[in-house]
Structure formats: C-alpha cells, structure tokens
Design an enzyme around this catalytic site. Structure first.
Site, PDB file in Angstrom:
ATOM      1  N   LEU A 109      39.282  41.616  71.912  1.00  0.00           N
ATOM      2  CA  LEU A 109      38.186  42.410  72.485  1.00  0.00           C
ATOM      3  C   LEU A 109      36.839  41.782  72.175  1.00  0.00           C
ATOM      4  O   LEU A 109      35.867  41.962  72.893  1.00  0.00           O
ATOM      5  CB  LEU A 109      38.216  43.835  71.925  1.00  0.00           C
ATOM      6  CG  LEU A 109      39.412  44.688  72.311  1.00  0.00           C
ATOM      7  CD1 LEU A 109      39.443  45.957  71.484  1.00  0.00           C
ATOM      8  CD2 LEU A 109      39.365  45.018  73.790  1.00  0.00           C
ATOM      9  N   GLY A 119      33.495  40.251  66.045  1.00  0.00           N
ATOM     10  CA  GLY A 119      32.411  40.943  65.348  1.00  0.00           C
ATOM     11  C   GLY A 119      31.863  40.109  64.213  1.00  0.00           C
ATOM     12  O   GLY A 119      32.269  38.954  64.021  1.00  0.00           O
ATOM     13  N   GLY A 123      34.859  39.586  61.640  1.00  0.00           N
ATOM     14  CA  GLY A 123      36.176  39.149  62.051  1.00  0.00           C
ATOM     15  C   GLY A 123      36.466  39.576  63.485  1.00  0.00           C
ATOM     16  O   GLY A 123      35.759  40.405  64.046  1.00  0.00           O
ATOM     17  N   LYS A 173      40.665  45.409  63.769  1.00  0.00           N
ATOM     18  CA  LYS A 173      39.726  44.392  63.294  1.00  0.00           C
ATOM     19  C   LYS A 173      40.365  43.625  62.150  1.00  0.00           C
ATOM     20  O   LYS A 173      40.794  44.217  61.160  1.00  0.00           O
ATOM     21  CB  LYS A 173      38.439  45.079  62.830  1.00  0.00           C
ATOM     22  CG  LYS A 173      37.385  44.081  62.353  1.00  0.00           C
ATOM     23  CD  LYS A 173      36.191  44.789  61.724  1.00  0.00           C
ATOM     24  CE  LYS A 173      35.273  45.422  62.731  1.00  0.00           C
ATOM     25  NZ  LYS A 173      34.201  44.540  63.168  1.00  0.00           N
ATOM     26  N   ASP A 202      23.346  46.698  60.139  1.00  0.00           N
ATOM     27  CA  ASP A 202      23.580  45.784  61.256  1.00  0.00           C
ATOM     28  C   ASP A 202      23.611  46.542  62.588  1.00  0.00           C
ATOM     29  O   ASP A 202      24.556  46.426  63.362  1.00  0.00           O
ATOM     30  CB  ASP A 202      24.887  45.017  61.026  1.00  0.00           C
ATOM     31  CG  ASP A 202      24.990  43.786  61.912  1.00  0.00           C
ATOM     32  OD1 ASP A 202      23.939  43.332  62.429  1.00  0.00           O
ATOM     33  OD2 ASP A 202      26.111  43.273  62.099  1.00  0.00           O
TER      34      ASP A 202
END
Ligand SMILES: *[C@@H]1O[C@H](CO)[C@@H](O)[C@H](O)[C@H]1NC(C)=O
Ligand SMILES: *[C@@H]1O[C@H](CO)[C@@H](O)[C@H](O)[C@H]1NC(C)=O
Ligand SMILES: *[C@@H]1O[C@H](CO)[C@@H](O)[C@H](O)[C@H]1NC(C)=O
Ligand SMILES: *[C@@H]1O[C@H](CO)[C@@H](O)[C@H](O)[C@H]1NC(C)=O
Ligand SMILES: *[C@@H]1O[C@H](CO)[C@@H](O)[C@H](O)[C@H]1NC(C)=O
Ligand SMILES: *[C@@H]1O[C@H](CO)[C@@H](O)[C@H](O)[C@H]1NC(C)=O
Ligand SMILES: *[C@@H]1O[C@H](CO)[C@@H](O)[C@H](O)[C@H]1NC(C)=O
Ligand SMILES: *[C@@H]1O[C@H](CO)[C@@H](O)[C@H](O)[C@H]1NC(C)=O
Ligand SMILES: *[C@@H]1O[C@H](CO)[C@@H](O)[C@H](O)[C@H]1NC(C)=O
Ligand SMILES: *[C@@H]1O[C@H](CO)[C@@H](O)[C@H](O)[C@H]1NC(C)=O
Ligand SMILES: *[C@@H]1O[C@H](CO)[C@@H](O)[C@H](O)[C@H]1NC(C)=O
Length: 795
Positions: free
Chosen positions: A505, A508, A511, A527, A622
């Site tokens: 997908l 990030g 990871g 993730k 973030d």
C-alpha cells in the site's frame, strides 16, 4: 588523641549516613525528614515527600509519609500514610517507634504524635522493615515473621503485585483502593475499587459514598473475571488469582517477571488502570484501563455538565452554566462541576407561582436511568408545568409519553451521536429568563454547525455498525487476544493474510505497509517495522498502551506480531487511502469544500484527543497528509501515532533524519529545544493550508504545482491580511466554497504556523475555533517563514 576522636566521629557520621540506605528501623532509632528506608532490592523507598498546592494563595507545601518507586525517575507514590492529614511544618519531626511499639511520626519539640500505625500490640519491642515487595511491616523484634501491622493492609489508591485486595473475614479488615482527590492531592477522593459487598465474587468500581457500581469485573470463573478476560488472559506481565476460603476473600496480582515495575491504581478519572514502567520511553505505559469510556464513570464531570466520549475535553458545562472551580478542573477534580450563571428566579425572588424561569432544550443526549416518573403529566407542557411548580426541580424530559423530572443537582448526562434515525433524548433544563434569552440568541448561530455535525454522526454510526459486524465475524486464526482486545498474530498468520506481502500500500516512515485479509474477509493494513527495535516485553507493553487509545479520528490498531526480531503492526484498512492522494494527485476526484472542512475538523479532534485526553500526552511528531487516512466515508483518521513509544530512543533519530517531511517540521526541531505538542500544531497548520489550496506548500517555485513564485504559507498569510482569501482556495473547487469557513481555516492555519510556540493555539482551541464556538483574531505573518522564503519573494 584528638585525631582519634575526630576519626571516631567521622566513622560515626559514616554509619549514620549509611544507615539511610537500610530497609530496617529498630526500636530507639529515628528517621529524619530527609532520610529514607530503601527496600533490599532497591525498588521501593519509604520517607517523607512534599506536594505543592497549585493555588498560590494557600500555604503551599504539604508533607506526607509514604512509599514510592525508588528506581523510577518520575516521582510516583505507591502508598501514603497520612493522606488526609498533611503535615505543614516539618521542623523537629521524625519517624520512630513509640513506647507502645507502634510506628509513629513524632513531633520532637512537643513529644506529640502526628500519625501512628495504631496497631493493637502487646509486645513493646518491635521492628519496622520495608520489604522488597513494597510492603512496610511492623513486626515482633524477636520473631520477624509475626507481622503486627502492614501497609499492604491499608492501601491508598495503589495495588502492588503481591498485595491482597479484599476481605479478611477473621479480623474484619476490608482492603480497598480509593482514588486521590486530584492530580497532586493524595487526600481521600471520590472513587473506590472494592470487593462486591453483597457477597458476589467480583470487584466493583463505585463512588466512595455509594455501593452502586458503575463498573464491575464480572464474576470470577476460576480463571479470570468474566468482564475482563484480558486481566488474566494475557499472562505476559501479571497473573490474577482470586482466593475465597473460610478466612479470606481477596484478589492478588503476581508478577510473571520479577524485574517488571508495575502498579494498579484507581485513578482520579474513576478508572482502574494498570501501568508498567517503560525504560525505553522513561515513562509509565498504561496497559489496561476500565471502564474504557470515561463517561461511564459515575458523575465524572460533576453536576450540570455533559460528558462526551468522542471529544476532548470530554466534560463541558451545560449552556447557561460555568465551571464552578477552574482551579480544581485543572487538577482533574470536577466534583464541583458547573454552576448557574444566573440564579433561578424562583430562588432569588422566592416566588414559585409567578416564576420567570424558562426551560432550555438540550437535544441529543442520553439521560440517566433513575429519574422518577411523574404519572400526572400527560403532555410535554404539563410536564414542564409540574417541574416549574417546584423550585428544586431543575430539569424534565418527555420522551415516549413519559414525564421525568430531576431535582437539585443534575448528573450523568451524556452526549449522543445523533443522525436521521438516532435522535437521542431531549432534556429540558431550567434556567433563569436572563440566561434563556442569551442562549436563544446564541443558538441561531449554531444551527449551521449542527447540520454539519449531523452528517458526521451518520458516518460514525455507519462505522460503528461495521465495527459490530466485524466483531461478530468471530474466529481469528491463531491470533491470541491480549490486553485491550489487541490480537497477537504469529508471523506466518500475517504472511498468509498478506499473501506473502505482495500488495504493497505504501512505504511509511517506519516501514512498508501491505494490504491483507484476516478471516478471509476483513481487510487490514499490515505495517512491517524496519530495523532493530525494542525488546519483546517492552514492545508488547507499548502495543497494549496504544490499544487503549481509541478515537473516531485515529486509526485503530487491530493487532501486532512480535517474533524474534520481527515487529509488525496490524491496523484497520482505510479504503480511501491517504489525504495526499486526494489533494495532490492529478486525476483524483476533487474533495468538495464541505468534505475538506470536515477533514480539517476531524484531524484537529484526533490530535486534541492525543494531546489532551490521556494524562501522559502523546505527541504525534509526524503530521502530514500521508499520515491522514480516509475511510469509506471520508472520515479522517490519523495514522502512526504512538510510534515514539514503540520505537523508544530510536525514534527521534528516525524523525529528524526524515527529509521528505521537512516542510511540516516546526522550528523547534531545528533549534533542538524540548518538543511539546505545539510541534503537531505547527504541522497541522501546514496541512490545513494544503487542504485549502490543494497544493503542496513546499513546492519548488516554477514547478508544476502552481504559478506563484512565493512560498505559499507566507503568501497565504499576506492574502489573509488583505482580505483575499478566495484567491487561496483550490481552483479545482471552481469557487464553490463557503468563504467564511475558508477565512476561518486560513486564520487557524496561520496562527498554527507562528514561529513562537506560545503564539500557536492548542489543538483543543483549534477544534473550538473551527466549530465556531470561539472567536479568533487576525494572525501576523510568520516572520521566520518569511525570512526563509527570502526577501525577494515577499510581495
Ligand atoms: C515545592 O515548593 C518548594 C518551594 O517553593 C520547592 O523548593 C520544592 O521543590 C517544591 N516541591 C515540589 C515537589 O514541587
Ligand atoms: C515551623 O515551626 C517552627 C517552630 O515552631 C518555626 O520556627 C518555623 O518558622 C515554622 N516553619 C514554617 C514554614 O512555618
Ligand atoms: C510541632 O510542634 C511545634 C511546636 O509546638 C509546632 O510549631 C509545629 O507546627 C509542630 N509540627 C507539627 C507537624 O505538628
Ligand atoms: C487489643 O487486644 C486485646 C487483647 O488481644 C483485646 O482484648 C482488645 O479488645 C483489643 N483492642 C482493640 C481496640 O482491638
Ligand atoms: C514476640 O516474640 C517472642 C518470641 O517469639 C514471644 O515470646 C512474644 O510473645 C511475642 N510477642 C507477641 C506480642 O506475640
Ligand atoms: C528488643 O529485641 C531485640 C532482639 O530480640 C533485643 O536485642 C533488644 O534488646 C530488645 N530491646 C528491648 C528494649 O527489649
Ligand atoms: C513466629 O511467629 C510465627 C507467626 O506468628 C509463628 O508461626 C512462629 O511459631 C513464631 N516463632 C517463634 C520462635 O515464636
Ligand atoms: C461522602 O459522605 C461524607 C459524609 O456523609 C461527606 O462528607 C463527603 O463529602 C461525601 N463524599 C462524596 C464524594 O460525596
Ligand atoms: C426578580 O428579582 C430580580 C432581581 O433580583 C428583579 O430584577 C426581577 O424583576 C424580579 N422578577 C420578578 C418577577 O419579581
Ligand atoms: C404574580 O404576578 C402578578 C403580575 O406580575 C402580580 O400581580 C402578583 O402579585 C404576583 N403574584 C405573586 C404570588 O408573586
Ligand atoms: C419538590 O420536590 C421535592 C423532590 O421531589 C420534594 O421533596 C418537595 O417536597 C417538593 N416541594 C414542593 C414545594 O412541592
């Protein structure tokens, strides 16, 4: 000769000093105010500690005798001897064993006893020992296993591993936990964790003055308590045991690994919580909290308030009322709740027959169950009349042809999530005519807000239905439900679920993320964390902690995997991808203005929740469009929160070396000063500008993303001052925009990106401003940004 005396003296002093690190106090010895006993394993300390009142007017410092966690740098008490009798002056105080064998705090100058263990002792020769379990015992000097008194029998708000909670049937002793009064005052508070007094084998959370529970563990079934299988189900950290025999009936928690530093408390929020000390984040990590919804706690917001689990702060005053004691609210003591802005006419004029009081409707609430029904009233207006004719009546409701009235203080009103089909109940609150007229004028302005809100509630409802469906789908292959319903997956499960990590997908910051299905039908995002992160125990603790953070605008953690060096997180899948895709990508469908405003508001709510709802504030660090995911109905959900805790010290390195997101980083990151939640506010401001403009702020001039040769945030601040907001809005919207909202959003954004963090609003304030509940002034142009953009770019 003199030298010898001097030496002897030195030696004596040395012995005196080193005696401070013993765990034992013998008859005839005394512990001064600055001394302490330390348990043999170094884990606990006993001594005097001080707490300062936050009210500058009062005489400020109070001293307590207590036990605290000696290895934890953040002072945390485990037991307080004199919680309701603080000591104001420590001059000539000492802790010693008195003539009658009891441990006492003695006032040397008056020889008076300030506090005593008050045990019924026949031996006069006793010894005090602070055990490695954190239990302070008073024992027969000739036989130390003959315990005459112990702190474990008189707990305050904390249950340590190895301590019993419950009854001693022989002595009649009832060990229970009672919350502190507020964040800094250990005095007896409002909430109590105790064994069910009716004889059922379960533990209850109740108000101290009542035995009516607002939460219960459910009955012990031999392995766990029915309502909280995770309490024992996961024996990662603690095992729960319930003992019932002729002499005793109690619960006890035991450590699985002796090195774990943990505590169970009944918090001032009325919740029962389990914390573990995390060396990685140097903070307490909450791994368990019940009841989960703060509004489930009885009278948590105090009288004349509305509690809403989905916003922060979750307590607000009813309209026409104001916080009775802001100082106490600040310390999370809301027992005084809210009070009327204007006294009722029936009270001030003592006239009941002619009262000018009016009823103000509070729609869309959930009412408390215990209101007395008034049989006589057959219509809403009759019901109102019944209430009006008695001055102690403060509210009524008329739902399903039932008239209910409430007298005196009004507790436990909860906000409902209403939509077309769910209307909730309506409460009519009695207010003075003066307040009524003021509110009526105010309400006209709110109607727009409600219309938007209703749309959002429909989405929430949809999501809730989906959630329930998901839950009922049952079987999870090989997964084990741990704390807070988070599933522990095996690595092979996730390999299978993601078809060997084929459907990527995105990548990030920490990871790659892959799509997968659990139970062959429920879509999830998996993730895979890169690099070597925390040890297994720590990782599991942090995962449990993140699992307790739940909000409509935060991506929900479904599970995790922790095998060998592998660390994976499993989240709910978001079908509409992330915000950047919709804002910046060519060929994507344009989000209309209403959707954008709702996304801005939702993200603000999610962040406010992270910053403010948990006492240990979580800074996201973030915030960027890539981390704002959209579900099937475009409800925004913030991803990747709590990573700081998961990654420990590794985290700041990851963050600060990330170049891609530099456009969202607040100046404090570069300045190297302490990071506060205001860094998220800054990033939010940047994202908000991008939501408005539909372009990246950090576009290089002359690139495809715009024809301006000015750094967009600076340009926006100038245009705002010139009153030309329309020119800032995404051209793809073809001017189909609510300009008032656009201006408001621009103002908020420019306040958020101010250089000085103290000039930026909090996320809670941002929510209130965007909801139209609080006014906001015109922001100045952020100077640092202007300087960075270069003087040649200034208009
Ligand atoms: C309380 O106040 C005194 C004097 O103002 C200060 O020295 C002390 O460090 C404070 N203690 C705490 C726990 O804040
Ligand atoms: C405490 O008491 C002593 C003796 O009574 C007195 O001298 C001192 O000023 C007092 N200290 C405070 C802080 O009140
Ligand atoms: C101890 O006695 C002195 C003298 O009467 C008094 O000033 C002080 O406040 C007392 N301290 C406590 C803690 O009672
Ligand atoms: C103290 O102990 C004695 C002897 O065991 C007993 O008679 C007495 O009632 C006890 N007093 C209290 C207050 O428990
Ligand atoms: C304390 O222990 C001694 C020795 O075992 C014993 O003689 C004495 O009776 C004990 N005191 C009490 C109050 O039990
Ligand atoms: C108290 O007991 C200890 C140990 O048994 C003994 O050494 C000491 O002399 C006793 N003290 C008194 C005052 O009886
Ligand atoms: C010491 O006390 C324990 C518990 O009261 C008792 O079982 C034991 O017999 C006592 N030992 C002696 C030597 O008195
Ligand atoms: C509990 O009751 C006592 C005495 O009736 C009262 O003083 C106290 O304020 C009450 N506490 C609460 C939290 O209602
Ligand atoms: C009630 O009292 C207020 C002042 O306390 C007064 O202004 C008002 O006119 C009175 N209303 C009636 C109906 O008497
Ligand atoms: C009620 O109001 C009327 C008119 O304002 C007044 O004449 C009458 O005395 C009032 N009655 C009472 C009981 O206050
Ligand atoms: C008002 O209602 C309260 C609570 O129901 C009741 O105790 C009281 O007697 C009532 N007062 C009058 C004047 O009816």
């Amino acid at each position: 000769m003199h030298l010898l005396i001097y030496f002897t003296l030195l030696l004596f002093l040395f012995i005196q000093a080193s005696s401070a690190t013993t765990d034992t106090l013998l008859a005839g010895q005394a512990l001064a105010v600055n001394d302490k006993l330390i348990s043999n394993n170094g884990r606990y300390a006993l001594g005097f500690f001080e707490k300062n009142s936050s009210k500058p007017s009062q005489d400020t410092t109070s001293w307590y005798l207590g036990i605290w966690f000696n290895t934890v740098p953040k002072f945390t008490s485990a037991w307080v001897a004199n919680r309701d009798k603080p000591i104001k002056n420590t001059t000539s105080l000492e802790l010693t064993i008195s003539q009658d064998g009891n441990l006492v705090i003695l006032n040397q100058s008056t020889k008076s006893i300030v506090w005593s263990t008050q045990a019924n002792i026949t031996t006069k020769n006793t010894t005090v020992v602070l055990l490695s379990s954190g239990n302070l015992i008073l024992a027969n000097s000739s036989n130390s296993s003959e315990v005459l008194w112990q702190s474990f029998d008189h707990p305050t708000d904390t249950l340590l591993p190895g301590a019993k909670l419950g009854w001693d049937k022989v002595t009649g002793l009832n060990r229970r936990l009672v919350s502190w009064k507020n964040l800094i005052d250990p005095a007896t508070g409002v909430y109590c964790d105790r064994l069910d007094p009716s004889g059922v084998g379960q533990f209850l959370l109740t108000p101290l003055n009542s035995s009516i529970p607002y939460w219960s563990t459910g009955v012990w079934n031999g392995k766990s308590f029915a309502a909280v299988p995770e309490m024992a189900g996961s024996d990662l950290f603690l095992t729960t045991t319930f003992v019932h025999n002729d002499q005793e009936k109690y619960m006890i928690l035991n450590l699985v690994d002796e090195t774990t530093v943990t505590r169970n408390v009944v918090d001032i929020s009325g919740q029962s919580k389990q914390f573990i000390w995390s060396e990685g984040s140097q903070d307490w990590t909450m791994i368990y909290a019940q009841p989960k919804a703060p509004c489930d706690v009885y009278a948590i917001c105090g009288p004349f308030t509305i509690c809403n689990d989905n916003v922060f702060p979750y307590c607000t005053c009813m309209e026409g009322f104001s916080i009775a004691s802001p100082e106490d609210w600040e310390l999370e003591d809301r027992t005084s709740g809210c009070s009327r802005n204007t006294l009722l006419d029936c009270i001030s004029n003592k006239s009941i027959t002619n009262t000018t009081d009016k009823f103000y409707s509070v729609p869309c609430v959930k009412l408390p169950q215990n209101a007395p029904e008034v049989e006589a009233a057959a219509s809403a207006s009759e019901c109102a009349q019944v209430c009006l004719s008695n001055c102690s009546c403060t509210a009524y409701s008329f739902n399903d042809d039932r008239c209910c009235t409430w007298h005196d203080e009004l507790f436990n009103i909860r906000a409902q999530q209403c939509s077309g089909t769910t209307t909730g109940e309506t409460l009519y609150v009695r207010v003075s005519a003066k307040d009524y007229n003021r509110l009526k004028n105010k309400r006209k302005d709110i109607v727009i807000g409600v219309a938007i809100g209703a749309g959002l509630f429909a989405l929430i409802l949809l999501i809730m239905i989906l959630r329930i469906k998901r839950k009922s789908s049952g079987h999870i292959p090989d997964g084990v439900r741990g704390f807070n319903g988070i599933i522990a997956f095996g690595f092979s499960d996730l390999q299978r679920a993601t078809n060997k990590f084929t459907d990527k997908l995105g990548a990030g910051s920490f990871g790659a993320v892959f799509k997968g299905f659990i139970d062959e039908s429920i879509a999830v995002a998996v993730k895979r964390l890169d690099g070597a992160y925390q040890g297994e125990k720590q990782f599991r603790a942090e995962v449990s902690s993140i699992g307790t953070i739940q909000h409509i605008n935060l991506v929900k953690l479904v599970g995790f995997c922790c095998e060998g060096s592998k660390r994976l997180l499993v989240y709910e899948y978001m079908s509409n991808s992330s915000l950047d895709v919709h804002l910046f990508r060519i060929n994507s469908t344009t989000l209309n203005w209403t959707a954008r405003y709702q996304i801005a508001l939702g993200v603000a709510r999610g962040l406010a929740y992270l910053h403010e709802s948990c006492r240990d504030c979580i800074i996201h660090c973030d915030i960027k469009p890539e981390n704002i995911l959209l579900d099937g109905s475009f409800t925004p959900k913030i991803a990747d929160f709590g990573m700081a805790k998961l990654l420990g010290r590794e985290y700041s390195r990851v963050i600060t070396t990330m170049r891609g997101t530099v456009g969202y980083l607040a100046p404090e990151w570069i300045a190297g000063v302490a990071i506060t939640p205001k860094v998220d506010v800054y990033s939010y401001g940047m994202v908000l500008l991008e939501i408005i403009s539909g372009r990246r702020n950090s576009c290089a001039p002359s690139s495809s993303c715009g024809n301006l040769d000015v750094y967009f945030p600076v340009h926006a601040a100038h245009k705002l001052l010139e009153g030309e907001v329309g020119s800032l809005v995404d051209q793809m919207l073809h001017a189909d925009v609510n300009l008032d909202e656009a201006e408001l959003a621009c103002k908020v954004a420019c306040w958020c990106i101010q250089d000085d963090e103290f000039h930026r609003p909090t996320m809670g304030e941002v929510v209130q401003i965007l909801e139209g509940r609080v006014e906001i002034g015109m922001p100045p142009v952020p100077r640092l940004l202007q300087a960075m953009a270069g003087s040649s770019h200034s208009p």
